[in-house]
Design a protein around this motif. Structure first.
Motif, PDB file in Angstrom:
ATOM      1  N   GLY A 184       0.818  -1.207   0.000  1.00  0.00           N
ATOM      2  CA  GLY A 184       0.000   0.000   0.000  1.00  0.00           C
ATOM      3  C   GLY A 184       0.847   1.251   0.000  1.00  0.00           C
ATOM      4  N   GLY A 185       1.924   1.245   0.779  1.00  0.00           N
ATOM      5  CA  GLY A 185       2.805   2.403   0.843  1.00  0.00           C
ATOM      6  C   GLY A 185       3.483   2.686  -0.486  1.00  0.00           C
ATOM      7  N   ILE A 186       3.943   1.627  -1.177  1.00  0.00           N
ATOM      8  CA  ILE A 186       4.598   1.797  -2.481  1.00  0.00           C
ATOM      9  C   ILE A 186       3.617   2.369  -3.499  1.00  0.00           C
TER      10      ILE A 186
ATOM     11  N   TRP B 256       0.097  13.688 -13.898  1.00  0.00           N
ATOM     12  CA  TRP B 256      -0.752  12.693 -14.547  1.00  0.00           C
ATOM     13  C   TRP B 256      -2.214  12.925 -14.161  1.00  0.00           C
ATOM     14  N   PRO B 257      -3.150  12.685 -15.084  1.00  0.00           N
ATOM     15  CA  PRO B 257      -4.576  12.715 -14.729  1.00  0.00           C
ATOM     16  C   PRO B 257      -4.906  11.584 -13.747  1.00  0.00           C
ATOM     17  N   LEU B 258      -5.983  11.755 -13.014  1.00  0.00           N
ATOM     18  CA  LEU B 258      -6.315  10.806 -11.955  1.00  0.00           C
ATOM     19  C   LEU B 258      -6.675   9.422 -12.493  1.00  0.00           C
TER      20      LEU B 258
ATOM     21  N   LEU C 230      -5.914   3.508 -12.412  1.00  0.00           N
ATOM     22  CA  LEU C 230      -5.824   2.219 -13.090  1.00  0.00           C
ATOM     23  C   LEU C 230      -4.447   1.587 -12.891  1.00  0.00           C
ATOM     24  N   LEU C 231      -3.389   2.395 -12.977  1.00  0.00           N
ATOM     25  CA  LEU C 231      -2.035   1.882 -12.787  1.00  0.00           C
ATOM     26  C   LEU C 231      -1.819   1.405 -11.359  1.00  0.00           C
ATOM     27  N   SER C 232      -2.327   2.175 -10.405  1.00  0.00           N
ATOM     28  CA  SER C 232      -2.192   1.804  -8.997  1.00  0.00           C
ATOM     29  C   SER C 232      -2.941   0.512  -8.705  1.00  0.00           C
ATOM     30  N   ALA C 233      -4.145   0.385  -9.273  1.00  0.00           N
ATOM     31  CA  ALA C 233      -4.922  -0.841  -9.084  1.00  0.00           C
ATOM     32  C   ALA C 233      -4.185  -2.053  -9.681  1.00  0.00           C
ATOM     33  N   ALA C 234      -3.627  -1.850 -10.887  1.00  0.00           N
ATOM     34  CA  ALA C 234      -2.893  -2.947 -11.527  1.00  0.00           C
ATOM     35  C   ALA C 234      -1.647  -3.315 -10.732  1.00  0.00           C
ATOM     36  N   ALA C 235      -0.908  -2.301 -10.246  1.00  0.00           N
ATOM     37  CA  ALA C 235       0.313  -2.556  -9.480  1.00  0.00           C
ATOM     38  C   ALA C 235      -0.013  -3.258  -8.166  1.00  0.00           C
ATOM     39  N   GLY C 236      -1.072  -2.789  -7.489  1.00  0.00           N
ATOM     40  CA  GLY C 236      -1.470  -3.426  -6.235  1.00  0.00           C
ATOM     41  C   GLY C 236      -1.903  -4.867  -6.444  1.00  0.00           C
TER      42      GLY C 236
END
Length: 201
Positions: A165-167, A181-183, A188-194
């Motif tokens: 979560g921190g990363i 960057w737009p939200l 989407l990138l954060s969801a994919a990375a998580g």
């Protein structure tokens, strides 16, 4: 009966949620997690994640999802209307009134005070999100205060960081602040990375 209850609940939420969609979240948590125990905090966090990555205001999306889970399609409609109708009515009245009295000193003071209250609610919401993502469980303000001011509890005992979560949080913040960057792509990138880190871990 459930439809009437949902509608009236969200009318009440709408009437006390000044300052934008995020200010309603603490009230939803207090009602559906703490009092009704309809969800756990983790389940509610998942609901908010879905509401955040779907188009539309987060408060309206949350109302729609909650209404659907509690009363099906008609429940979703009842909750959504309950949240929206008071806002439309009061916003229309406010626009008519402010057009005539916007330069009055007391009106300017009232608006500044409302902004401060909204800021406090948004700040509280930030801590709730941190407790659902960056930290392992909700932040205990009592333990955190004791750790910071009295030293009887260590900070590591009061706050437990979730590495994944921190990363994701720091990476998303960096992309928004540094590269503008737009939200939507950040979400989407954060969801994919998580999801990827959770799968690998």
């Amino acid at each position: 009966m459930i439809l009437t209850t949902l509608f009236l609940q969200f009318v009440g939420f709408s009437l006390i949620s000044f300052g934008g969609g995020y200010t309603v979240l603490p009230v939803l948590i207090d009602t559906f997690v703490t009092n009704e125990r309809f969800w756990t905090m983790d389940q509610f966090g998942n609901l908010l994640s879905i509401a955040q990555i779907t188009p539309g205001p987060i408060s309206l999306n949350a109302a729609t999802f909650i209404g659907y889970l509690k009363g099906g399609m008609t429940g979703a409609l009842a909750a959504s209307l309950g949240l929206v109708l008071p806002t439309l009515f009061l916003a229309s009245l406010a626009l008519l009134f402010l057009k005539k009295a916007q330069h009055a000193i007391w009106v300017q003071g009232a608006l500044k005070g409302a902004r401060l209250a909204a800021l406090a609610m948004v700040g509280y919401t930030v801590f709730l999100f941190l407790g659902m993502s960056v930290f392992e469980g909700p932040i205990s303000f009592k333990e955190l205060g004791t750790a910071l001011y009295h030293g009887t509890v260590s900070l590591s005992d009061a706050v437990h960081v979730n590495l994944i979560g921190g990363i994701c949080f720091i990476g998303a913040l960096f992309l928004i602040l540094r590269f503008k960057w737009p939200l939507t792509p950040v979400l989407l990138l954060s969801a994919a990375a998580g999801g990827l880190m959770g799968f690998v871990g």
